[in-house]
Enzyme design. Structure first.
Site, short mmCIF file in Angstrom:
data_model
loop_
_atom_site.label_atom_id
_atom_site.label_comp_id
_atom_site.label_asym_id
_atom_site.label_seq_id
_atom_site.Cartn_x
_atom_site.Cartn_y
_atom_site.Cartn_z
N ASN A 1 -4.76 0.67 -12.82
CA ASN A 1 -3.68 1.55 -12.38
C ASN A 1 -4.21 2.97 -12.33
OD1 ASN A 1 -1.75 -0.48 -12.27
ND2 ASN A 1 -0.91 -0.04 -14.29
N ARG B 1 -1.96 -6.11 -11.69
CA ARG B 1 -3.34 -6.22 -12.19
C ARG B 1 -3.67 -7.63 -12.66
NH1 ARG B 1 -3.62 -1.79 -16.56
NH2 ARG B 1 -1.53 -2.60 -16.81
#
Length: 89
Positions: free
Chosen positions: A36, A18
């Protein structure tokens, strides 16, 4: 402006995917977000000029060092005016 939603599978959680996606998107001037998902995949939305968004779709195909991407599902969407790039969830 175009918008693409991607679902990235493989070893993509716990490898700074990320944060690396945020950096890559900011370098390319792409807006959107990344998060996620509970099933171990990563979902992201990229919005911006076609070349920049295409570059991000290509980038998530390998991700950062430590990631092992096994699949990328890409869907076209209608742009909705995203600004900036952030981690969600």
């Amino acid at each position: 402006m175009i918008r693409r939603r991607v679902i990235v599978s493989g070893r993509v959680q716990g490898v700074f995917f990320r944060s690396a996606t945020v950096s890559a998107a900011e370098q390319r001037g792409v807006a959107g977000w990344v998060r996620n998902l509970p099933d171990g995949t990563v979902e992201a939305v990229f919005e911006g000029p076609p070349e920049a968004v295409g570059s991000m779709v290509t980038w998530v195909g390998h991700g950062p060092d430590g990631a092992a991407v096994t699949g990328v599902d890409v869907r076209e969407e209608i742009p909705d005016g995203e600004s900036g790039f952030q981690v969600r969830g």
